[in-house]
Each structure stands twice: as C-alpha cells, then as structure tokens.
Design a protein around this motif. Structure first.
Motif, mmCIF file in Angstrom:
data_model
loop_
_atom_site.group_PDB
_atom_site.id
_atom_site.type_symbol
_atom_site.label_atom_id
_atom_site.label_comp_id
_atom_site.label_asym_id
_atom_site.label_seq_id
_atom_site.Cartn_x
_atom_site.Cartn_y
_atom_site.Cartn_z
ATOM 1 N N LEU A 69 16.211 -10.625 -4.417
ATOM 2 C CA LEU A 69 16.131 -11.884 -5.164
ATOM 3 C C LEU A 69 17.010 -12.945 -4.507
ATOM 4 O O LEU A 69 16.594 -14.108 -4.367
ATOM 5 C CB LEU A 69 16.547 -11.659 -6.618
ATOM 6 N N ALA A 70 18.200 -12.557 -4.093
ATOM 7 C CA ALA A 70 19.108 -13.515 -3.445
ATOM 8 C C ALA A 70 18.496 -14.056 -2.155
ATOM 9 O O ALA A 70 18.563 -15.267 -1.877
ATOM 10 C CB ALA A 70 20.450 -12.841 -3.161
ATOM 11 N N ASP A 71 17.894 -13.188 -1.371
ATOM 12 C CA ASP A 71 17.255 -13.623 -0.119
ATOM 13 C C ASP A 71 16.104 -14.586 -0.398
ATOM 14 O O ASP A 71 15.951 -15.611 0.288
ATOM 15 C CB ASP A 71 16.731 -12.404 0.649
ATOM 16 N N ASP A 72 15.292 -14.262 -1.406
ATOM 17 C CA ASP A 72 14.134 -15.112 -1.731
ATOM 18 C C ASP A 72 14.582 -16.484 -2.227
ATOM 19 O O ASP A 72 14.008 -17.520 -1.845
ATOM 20 C CB ASP A 72 13.261 -14.443 -2.791
ATOM 21 N N ILE A 73 15.601 -16.504 -3.078
ATOM 22 C CA ILE A 73 16.085 -17.777 -3.611
ATOM 23 C C ILE A 73 16.616 -18.655 -2.480
ATOM 24 O O ILE A 73 16.340 -19.860 -2.413
ATOM 25 C CB ILE A 73 17.182 -17.538 -4.675
ATOM 26 N N GLU A 74 17.367 -18.059 -1.563
ATOM 27 C CA GLU A 74 17.910 -18.815 -0.429
ATOM 28 C C GLU A 74 16.791 -19.388 0.441
ATOM 29 O O GLU A 74 16.841 -20.556 0.863
ATOM 30 C CB GLU A 74 18.809 -17.905 0.401
ATOM 31 N N LEU A 75 15.755 -18.570 0.656
ATOM 32 C CA LEU A 75 14.631 -19.023 1.476
ATOM 33 C C LEU A 75 13.878 -20.169 0.802
ATOM 34 O O LEU A 75 13.510 -21.158 1.453
ATOM 35 C CB LEU A 75 13.675 -17.849 1.727
ATOM 36 N N LEU A 76 13.652 -20.050 -0.506
ATOM 37 C CA LEU A 76 12.940 -21.098 -1.240
ATOM 38 C C LEU A 76 13.717 -22.412 -1.228
ATOM 39 O O LEU A 76 13.126 -23.489 -1.075
ATOM 40 C CB LEU A 76 12.695 -20.654 -2.687
ATOM 41 N N GLU A 77 15.027 -22.332 -1.380
ATOM 42 C CA GLU A 77 15.834 -23.548 -1.424
ATOM 43 C C GLU A 77 15.910 -24.217 -0.055
ATOM 44 O O GLU A 77 15.961 -25.438 0.065
ATOM 45 C CB GLU A 77 17.239 -23.235 -1.941
ATOM 46 N N MET A 78 15.910 -23.413 0.996
ATOM 47 C CA MET A 78 16.036 -23.973 2.339
ATOM 48 C C MET A 78 14.712 -24.479 2.904
ATOM 49 O O MET A 78 14.639 -25.567 3.478
ATOM 50 C CB MET A 78 16.611 -22.902 3.294
ATOM 51 N N ALA A 79 13.656 -23.680 2.731
ATOM 52 C CA ALA A 79 12.388 -24.002 3.413
ATOM 53 C C ALA A 79 11.262 -24.385 2.461
ATOM 54 O O ALA A 79 10.185 -24.788 2.910
ATOM 55 C CB ALA A 79 11.954 -22.789 4.248
ATOM 56 N N GLY A 80 11.505 -24.280 1.178
ATOM 57 C CA GLY A 80 10.424 -24.527 0.228
ATOM 58 C C GLY A 80 10.163 -26.004 -0.009
ATOM 59 O O GLY A 80 10.932 -26.879 0.394
ATOM 60 N N GLU A 81 9.052 -26.283 -0.666
ATOM 61 C CA GLU A 81 8.649 -27.648 -1.026
ATOM 62 C C GLU A 81 9.573 -28.194 -2.116
ATOM 63 O O GLU A 81 10.017 -27.461 -2.998
ATOM 64 C CB GLU A 81 7.205 -27.609 -1.543
ATOM 65 N N ALA A 82 9.895 -29.476 -2.067
ATOM 66 C CA ALA A 82 10.663 -30.111 -3.134
ATOM 67 C C ALA A 82 9.743 -30.405 -4.312
ATOM 68 O O ALA A 82 8.564 -30.725 -4.124
ATOM 69 C CB ALA A 82 11.302 -31.396 -2.627
ATOM 70 N N PHE A 83 10.283 -30.297 -5.522
ATOM 71 C CA PHE A 83 9.443 -30.563 -6.694
ATOM 72 C C PHE A 83 9.296 -32.071 -6.895
ATOM 73 O O PHE A 83 10.280 -32.817 -6.874
ATOM 74 C CB PHE A 83 10.037 -29.928 -7.944
ATOM 75 N N ASP A 84 8.042 -32.510 -7.098
ATOM 76 C CA ASP A 84 7.755 -33.933 -7.277
ATOM 77 C C ASP A 84 6.653 -34.053 -8.328
ATOM 78 O O ASP A 84 5.495 -33.746 -8.062
ATOM 79 C CB ASP A 84 7.302 -34.536 -5.945
ATOM 80 N N LEU A 85 7.031 -34.521 -9.514
ATOM 81 C CA LEU A 85 6.068 -34.599 -10.618
ATOM 82 C C LEU A 85 4.948 -35.594 -10.333
ATOM 83 O O LEU A 85 3.827 -35.429 -10.805
ATOM 84 C CB LEU A 85 6.781 -34.967 -11.923
ATOM 85 N N GLU A 86 5.239 -36.619 -9.526
ATOM 86 C CA GLU A 86 4.200 -37.582 -9.150
ATOM 87 C C GLU A 86 3.117 -36.901 -8.325
ATOM 88 O O GLU A 86 1.927 -37.153 -8.515
ATOM 89 C CB GLU A 86 4.811 -38.743 -8.362
ATOM 90 N N LYS A 87 3.525 -36.037 -7.396
ATOM 91 C CA LYS A 87 2.551 -35.299 -6.591
ATOM 92 C C LYS A 87 1.742 -34.345 -7.463
ATOM 93 O O LYS A 87 0.547 -34.141 -7.234
ATOM 94 C CB LYS A 87 3.251 -34.534 -5.474
ATOM 95 N N VAL A 88 2.381 -33.750 -8.459
ATOM 96 C CA VAL A 88 1.663 -32.872 -9.401
ATOM 97 C C VAL A 88 0.608 -33.681 -10.146
ATOM 98 O O VAL A 88 -0.546 -33.261 -10.289
ATOM 99 C CB VAL A 88 2.638 -32.211 -10.401
ATOM 100 N N ALA A 89 0.987 -34.870 -10.627
ATOM 101 C CA ALA A 89 0.078 -35.717 -11.407
ATOM 102 C C ALA A 89 -1.150 -36.122 -10.602
ATOM 103 O O ALA A 89 -2.229 -36.311 -11.170
ATOM 104 C CB ALA A 89 0.815 -36.962 -11.898
#
Length: 539
Positions: free
Chosen positions: A227-247
């Motif tokens: 879980l720690a490895d996955d969280i670190e990977l998501l925070e470093m390389a993952g997409e940023a959350f943007d509600l406008e893009k969701v809309a």
C-alpha cells in the motif's frame, strides 16, 4: 428564480449505470438502493435458487434470463440528496434503449469487471457518453475475485478508452486478496468485516488514519508495504484531480469495490453524490434552457407498455428539464401542437410506483399515455413554446417477417406490435404489394426478436410465426423534387425488399453494402438515408 426551486435542483443527481453485460450493473444498482434505505434486503441476481430478483429487473423475462432488456427508473433519497438512477440494458442488442436513456441523464457510472477490464460494449457506451460530454465515474467491480492489477486497469482506461483516470480510493491487499480501501482524500483506511450474509445487508467496517500505527498494525507487513509503495507511486506519477476535467468528460474518478459483497459501495455512493453535477442546461430550438428557468419543460425519452399486467397500461417517461412540475398541470405538446393535461404522474422503484404531486428538474416522471406521446417529444409551458434537440435514430440491422399464428387473434397481434414499436423496442415495416397479414420487423440485434415473441405471448396472448430475413442494411429513399418513389421505378429493387415504414416512407432492405452500392450507382436520382429524412417520421 425561487429559492425553493434552487434548493431542489441542487439536491438532484440523475445518472445512468452503463457496462458490458455481466459486469455487475444491476447488482450495483440494487446495492445503492440498499444503502439508500429504499430496500431492506438485497437479493442475489445470480442465484436462481433465491426467491428474490434484482429490483430493477421487473420483466419476467429479465428474471428468467438474468439480464436487463429494458431500462428501469429508480428514485430514492440519501443524505438529503434525491437520486434518480436509470439502470440500462448492458446487452448490445438493446443498446438503442440505452442510447435514449443517456439523453436523460447528467452523468454516468461506468462499471468495469476487475478480471475482464474494458470490454466491447463498454467501449460503445463510453463513446456515446463522450460525444455528449457526459461526466463519467468509474466503478471497478468484483474485487472479491481475482483480477487485473489496479495500475494495469488504469492504463487500460487510458489506452483503450482514451480517458485519464484518478483513483479516488485504492485497494488494500495483495494478489487479489483485498481487506479494504484507502481513501486518498481523507488519507484513511477502511477495513471491511467478512461478508457473512452474501451481501444482503450493509457490510460492517472500521475506519482509521493511514498514519495510525496501532490501526494499521491489523494488516500484514506485506500488505502495508504494498500500500505504501502504491500510494507513493500515485502521488508522484498519477494524474492530478481536476473537477472541471471530470465535468467535461476528460477525467474519470475511479473507485474500487465489490457490489456483490458491499465492499466499498457506501463510500462510492457518498463520493459520487459529492462530486457529480446537479441537473444541467439542455439545448433546444430556443437556445439553452437552464433548469432554474421558472417555466416548466420536459421531454419524453422512453415509452413502456404493460409495466403493470393487471392494468395493461402505457406510460411515457419524461425527464424534467426546467421549472416545477405539478400534478394535473396543463402544458404545450410540441408534436401535436395542442395543450394537454398531465394527469396521474408517477415516480418509480422499477415497477413499483406512487402518484406524486410535484417534481423538479432532474426527476424522472411517468405519465399515463393514451397514445399521444412519442419518444423525443417536448412538453413545456405554453407561454414559451420550443422543442428539445432530436434523439439519435439507429437503422435496424436484423429483419424478420412476423405474423400471428392464429388469424383470429390478429387484433391483439396488431395492438401488441404497434405498442412495442411506439416503445422503440422494434421498427415496423410493411412490404410493398404484400397483404396485411404480416409485418417486417427490424431490430438492432437478434435477442430483441426473442423479447418480441415473449412479450406478444405473455402480454397480448398471441403466438407468432417468425421468419428471419437475409437483409442487413436499411436505407430510406427520397428524391430531391419530392416525387413519389415506387418499386417499379427503382432499378434493382428486386435485389432486396421494398417496404414502407409506419409513416409510409419508402425504405429499401438489402443484403449488404455491395448490393446497396449497385442500386445507388444505377439510380442516380434517388437519395439514400440511414434514417428517415423527416426526423418526426418515427414515433
């Protein structure tokens, strides 16, 4: 704009659930109802040994086959929200019903099977949502089974569907053995108790902070490390959350869970309600109509006969787009150009219904239909007459000649076929020069013929004779000068079948595109269309 109308609009969430068949769409729908308090005991849609069936599958054939063949409307309240769910058929043979339903929603929940990933029908439905700019929320289902790795599924969403994803939660566990989910917003971990009642009631869980060593000590070292490895990977390389893009349908929030075992369902529901859009403006012939416009307006997106076999009734389902709906109100009907009274308005939990006094934008209301409504009709305040944008029409690809086995039951046969045509379940044609004892029926898929045969027998008491036809292409015919087109004036008409639709528009059925090309080359004065030239030609 009244404050009451504004508050009611803000509370509404109207969405469709879409997926490939057997991804768990109907199961998730039922579990949302369970958490919303609309039902108190969920039944397994898989086991035919159980006495209960999915709430949204109300047709007898749906209960027997374990599939949805028509969209259902379900309304319930949760945490001061009023939720309208449209549970759609997943099977591609009923995709036309699903496409029409997507015209009536403000967002969609796309279910992905964790083992199978993005499947064929999911791609088609996703494409329709994207073309309409519908925000899409993704629920990765069946986490109680072994499946693909979460990161691989995220890659698949981007590579196959072309949409970026943002995991709102993350599975806690290794090798498909999951204990809970990590909430990326609150930085909390929810651990679920064992599923001891097969998902029939809410599942117990405990929640603790991710940085609480005492709480996290309940997990094995390997689970915590993964879980720690996955969280670190998501925070470093993952997409940023943007509600406008969701809309705008450019980014999909992703949730992991299991509808069957109630794993992560409540968290998904609460996050969806927080993020999903309220009722949105709709385009019309009079421009964009805002939901907070005080003048009432709505459109018909579905017609259903015989939901209650005891009454043999026919209902038109409307999506309210603006203003406040009131029982017995008089409105302008764009198809007929006449005022009509909206009596006996009803809201639904599948086939269970109740008469209502009022409703608001985003709500789905059923109206008793004596035969005046058609799919796509607009109803609005007579002081401001307009029409909402047209619904998509799809040319049929499968054809059969259908007649009543018992000629003494021709009246029931005609009534049944006509009503199913008005529902949009089938398209109806009459062969040029043929007698009136049979019809040519067109559908998107072959399974619709099975439903046609079943419903005529069980709802109208008519056994039918069905002869499949070799045609796969239908084209409506027209001349620029508007002159009549006859079979005798069409070169190569004998290469297919010359028929008329319900509005007596000429249509040619042929075996394939090659035959169609030959006819087109040899009749340069004839124009061919995938749909009727006059959009109002089909009810």
């Amino acid at each position: 704009m009244s404050q009451e109308l504004q508050q009611e609009i803000k509370k509404r969430r109207t969405f469709a659930i879409i997926s490939h068949p057997d991804a768990g769409k109907t199961t998730l729908t039922e579990k949302l109802l369970l958490y919303g308090g609309a039902i108190h005991l969920a039944g397994s849609v898989k086991s035919r040994k159980t006495q209960r069936h999915a709430v949204s599958d109300w047709m007898e054939i749906e209960k027997q086959r374990g599939i949805s063949v028509t969209s259902s409307v379900l309304q319930f309240n949760y945490d001061d929200f009023c939720i309208n769910i449209l549970d759609t058929p997943g099977h591609q043979d009923f995709s036309e019903d699903t496409y029409r339903t997507l015209m009536a929603v403000d967002s969609a929940v796309m279910i992905i099977d964790v083992a199978k990933g993005v499947e064929a029908q999911t791609k088609k439905l996703f494409r329709v949502c994207r073309e309409r700019g519908i925000p899409i929320f993704t629920f990765v289902n069946k986490l109680d089974r072994f499946g693909k790795a979460p990161l691989d599924l995220m890659d698949e969403l981007e590579n196959v569907l072309g949409i970026r994803s943002y995991p709102m939660n993350w599975p806690v566990g290794v090798d498909g053995n999951y204990r809970g989910v990590y909430n990326r917003q609150t930085k909390e971990v929810e651990l679920f108790a064992d599923d001891i009642n097969h998902g029939q009631t809410e599942r117990e869980s405990i929640i603790g902070a991710y940085d609480d060593e005492g709480f996290m000590s309940q997990l094995d070292d390997a689970v915590r490390a993964a879980l720690a490895d996955d969280i670190e990977l998501l925070e470093m390389a993952g997409e940023a959350f943007d509600l406008e893009k969701v809309a705008h349908g450019e980014l999909t929030p992703v949730f992991f869970g299991s509808a069957m075992t109630n794993f992560g369902v409540k968290g998904f529901l609460e996050e969806y309600l927080r993020l999903a859009p309220p009722p949105q403006p709709r385009m019309s012939s009079d421009g964009l109509i805002s939901p907070d416009d005080e003048k009432f307006s709505a459109f018909v997106f579905k017609i259903q006969a015989n939901m209650n076999p005891a009454h043999r009734d026919r209902l038109a389902f409307i999506r309210i787009c603006s203003g406040r709906f009131e029982r017995n109100m008089s409105v302008y009907h764009d198809r007929s150009g006449k005022p009509i009274k909206l009596a006996q308005p009803q809201q639904f939990l599948a086939q269970d219904r109740q008469i209502i006094e009022e409703a608001y934008p985003g709500d789905i209301v059923g109206l008793f239909d004596p035969g005046i409504f058609g799919i796509g009709d607009t109803i609005c305040d007579s002081a401001r007459r307009f029409s909402y944008e047209d619904f998509p029409v799809f040319p049929p690809e499968k054809f059969a000649r259908v007649s009543a086995k018992d000629t003494m039951k021709r009246k029931q046969f005609v009534k049944g076929v006509m009503q199913l045509t008005q529902e949009g379940a089938i398209q109806l044609f009459v062969q040029a020069g043929a007698g009136s004892d049979s019809y040519i029926v067109g559908t998107i898929g072959t399974l619709q013929f099975e439903v046609l045969e079943y419903r005529l027998k069980n709802e109208y008491g008519v056994d039918i004779v069905m002869q499949m036809q070799p045609f796969e292409v239908a084209r409506w015919l027209a001349r620029e000068d508007g002159a009549e087109i006859l079979p005798s004036s069409l070169k190569g008409a004998d290469r297919g079948m010359f028929v008329y639709d319900r509005r007596e528009n000429p249509v040619l059925l042929v075996n394939n595109e090659w035959a169609l090309g030959w006819i087109q080359d040899n009749n340069p004065d004839i124009e061919l269309y995938n749909v009727p030239v006059d959009r109002k030609a089909i009810d």
